[in-house]
Write an enzyme that holds these catalytic residues in place. Sequence first.
Site, PDB file in Angstrom:
ATOM      1  N   HIS A 564     -13.951 -12.273  22.875  1.00 49.52           N
ATOM      2  CA  HIS A 564     -14.955 -12.066  21.840  1.00 49.52           C
ATOM      3  C   HIS A 564     -16.109 -11.203  22.358  1.00 49.52           C
ATOM      4  CE1 HIS A 564     -17.854 -14.011  18.676  1.00 49.52           C
ATOM      5  NE2 HIS A 564     -17.604 -12.745  18.436  1.00 49.52           N
ATOM      6  N   HIS A 569     -17.739  -7.084  21.356  1.00 56.26           N
ATOM      7  CA  HIS A 569     -19.164  -6.754  21.312  1.00 56.26           C
ATOM      8  C   HIS A 569     -19.559  -5.746  22.405  1.00 56.26           C
ATOM      9  CE1 HIS A 569     -20.761  -9.735  18.357  1.00 56.26           C
ATOM     10  NE2 HIS A 569     -19.590 -10.301  18.603  1.00 56.26           N
ATOM     11  N   HIS A 756     -12.612  -8.454  15.337  1.00 54.46           N
ATOM     12  CA  HIS A 756     -13.794  -9.317  15.394  1.00 54.46           C
ATOM     13  C   HIS A 756     -13.684 -10.461  14.396  1.00 54.46           C
ATOM     14  CE1 HIS A 756     -18.005 -10.482  14.360  1.00 54.46           C
ATOM     15  NE2 HIS A 756     -18.033 -10.597  15.667  1.00 54.46           N
ATOM     16  N   ASN A 760     -13.927 -14.377  15.410  1.00 49.13           N
ATOM     17  CA  ASN A 760     -15.263 -14.938  15.170  1.00 49.13           C
ATOM     18  C   ASN A 760     -15.333 -15.970  14.050  1.00 49.13           C
ATOM     19  OD1 ASN A 760     -18.354 -14.620  15.674  1.00 49.13           O
ATOM     20  ND2 ASN A 760     -18.116 -14.478  13.461  1.00 49.13           N
ATOM     21  N   ILE A 906     -22.169 -10.350  13.076  1.00 53.87           N
ATOM     22  CA  ILE A 906     -22.729 -11.606  13.586  1.00 53.87           C
ATOM     23  C   ILE A 906     -22.166 -11.842  14.963  1.00 53.87           C
ATOM     24  CG2 ILE A 906     -20.927 -13.065  12.659  1.00 53.87           C
ATOM     25  CD1 ILE A 906     -24.691 -13.926  12.764  1.00 53.87           C
TER      26      ILE A 906
END
Length: 906
Positions: A564, A569, A756, A760, A906
């Site tokens: 993740h 990110h 993502h 997530n 987010i």
Amino acid sequence: TKSLVSLSQGGKSALNTDPIYSINHSISVYGKRTTLSVPTSLSSCKKKLKTLKAVRATLAIDFLEEEVKLLDIPSILKVTATVIVKISNDVSMIKVPWLYSQNDMEPVEKGVRFQLVSTELDPRTMKPKVSNECVKDWTKCPTRKATDTGCFSFEVELVVDADFGEPGAILVGNNYERELYVETISLDGFVHFTCNSWVQPAHISKEKRIFFSNKAYLPSETPMGLKYLRNKELKNKRGDGNGQRLPSDRIYDYDTYNDLGNPDKGPEYARPTLGGERNPHPRRCRTGRPSTITDVTSETPVNTMISSTYVPRDEAMEGTRRNDIHMGIWKGVLHNIPPMMSTFYNENGVCKDFADLIHLYKSRSEAEMNLNTHGLLRFLDIRGSIEEIFKFETPKHLSCVTSYVQDDHELGRQTLAGMNPVSIEKLKAYPPVSKLDPSIYGPVESGLKEEHIIGHLNGMSVQQALDENKLFILDYHDIYLPFLEKINAQEDRKSYATRTIFFLTTMGTLKPIAIELSLPPNDTNIPSKQVLTPPVDATTNWLWGLGKAHVCSNDNGVHQLVHHWLRVHACMEPFIIATHRHLSTMHPIFKLLSHHMEHALAINAMARESLISANGIIECGFSPGKYSTEMICAAYRDWWRFDLEGLPADLIRRGMAVPDETKPQGLRLLIEDYPYANDGLLIWSAIQELVHTYVNHYYPDENAVVSDRELQSWYSEAINVGHADLRDANWWPKLSNPGNLTEILTILIWTASAQHAALNFGQYHYGAYVPNRPPLMQKLIPQQHDDEYASFLADPQGYFLASLPSLFDSTKYMAVIDIISAHSHEEEYIGDIKDVYTRWPGEPDIIDAFYKFSLNVKKIENEIHRRNVDPRLRNRCGAGVPPYELLVPTSEPGVTGRGVPNSITI
């Protein structure tokens, strides 16, 4: 000046049946003939022609015969611009002497300054043609209207010469005290500027902002009137690499992760810099904070007098999205009040019973609430439902938990359809072998033996099971073992380096058949490896449950830190920075990527503040603790590869698929019912098809790609600066032809959107019942020579509960994953094409490609719903089996466990 105006029919619109006409304004200036062709409707043509007549233009057009007539027009024209804006309420952007110099500014007329720029040069000055500057105080404009987005629209009239040419840019200045958000500008409804950007007050920046029209230009095709502005805007966004960043800046630059700790608070808050030879890591957006630290391995302390963490102004979290996050934080605070109160009466905060965890959800009656909590309610003067205020939503997938410990079927199913479906691999050899240095970490051989699994292979030999692709593995041995000694030296942290072997049943489900638990080989009297197999009695049943809990804790850590944070990110951020630094907003690749880059820099900045920072949520909530970032760096150095980040390549790398051109996506999955891969390949193919069409429209051959200096600079800098620690790797795709560009862009869009989403938005529904996926464990599994073995035999449930995080730590973790699993009310989902006509004017092939993509996404959503009710697919359908919805493209706001936003939101 003589001008020729013709009205010609040019086909039909894709959205209505009215013919599309164009006004062709052909003007002869200094011996050169230029033409401005404006697509419009017939009724709009009539309106514009009446306007020309009103300014004494002699016009004679037969609308039925569409004949061309000669007419005279005046030397100037008036253009009406419709502008949508809002004023900032952020007090940090008002005049602050110690932040912004006033520069002895003279009083100016209050309002917004506008100046239109042509695509053509003035042959007399060889500078772009510009309109007269117009200043408009929109707050006093009688035509001002409120919009649905919380902005206001108003009209401003701009005066241009008749030979102005095509509008290519508009310059906007701000004479108000506060910054101004410009959403869109539209010229007479036919030239659009999608701005979505802040314009600073003149006391902060005297320079006007440059907004280009939505028409896309490759660098070599840039009109002469826009070349200077194109280069200037990129130069402004790159900055000069010096100086301190202010909240109003729009500068994109790179830096190492040197801001994760704060040694001013004490040595325990010092953290190493991420990025460089010692701790390789992707680069982040530079803040430009001054540092007094001379040790390059230490971080720059946060200068809280300015702001928390700098992001370029247009990247900052705003409006509804920011409010949604703040509401989630306050909700999490309230959810944690009862567990916090319980710690006053329970010193170590250990759950006494599994019911303590079940009662955290909104399923119990008000009367069950502890009397002390009622006293707290009276003290806080809180009215209303106790459940609504203090309790968590019941996780959607809690119904699939058939016991207090995750059962074998659910453990196997979640490796394929849970919140981490990207770690499972085909077992290539048995026993598995470590790649670590044996002189440091002990023998490379596994503790697993044939006798551990032979009884669980349905009569097959081990080799036969390998040959028939029946054995799979979750292997966290090499990522955890180098850090275990330090991890287990931390207070209340105990972990193993685990391997779990799964057998593929005839029903297409995975069944765990062996768990290996490894520790550093420090004590020669204690085996460093132990193996657990499915239980045969009550004692082995509890030991097997503890082993699965440690496997899930390992899995939770790798999911959050590697898959993740790192792969999505952190590794996306350098590409986003490079995009802003080297691709003009009028570049077609910038336009393609823009929706997929939104919010990521702000989200990552928030993560550096509170998630991966010293004593942050990751360190406090997950087993690796303060060594989490070191594990991330090791995974980046030893495992991450950009060329394998696309879904098909990743599946092949893990042995979960093999190339097969007879299959729809060119792959054959070794586990047919692999929900993440099945649904993901549909989305991957749709993205790839769109990108292929888009790239080949603008880049018909290799030379077009190689000669695009902005594109080549973008990719080169993303690798050599943004991913500097891996720049010498030989696996980076070469940017030498349209096929390579398609591959690179598809990976980026897939990562920011579907990948993502899959990693997530399922975190709360799969992880909010902590025994199912504990983020950390506090005890090792007892062995017969351990002092705790007797207490384990006497109270195995108590031992299991004491191994989990405390009740307060559990609810803190639950509150965090509740926040980060939520969709905003203003989420934009993949396949949304609401602004496609204004974003790609005059590009019917591109508009058609986006429409086809949108239709494909809708078909994918329907196909996923169909699969979720297919009883043959037992990993997503059946009694107590939750459907796999993480890649369903659309969603309502909130924690839904579905929805694929365009970007990392987010």
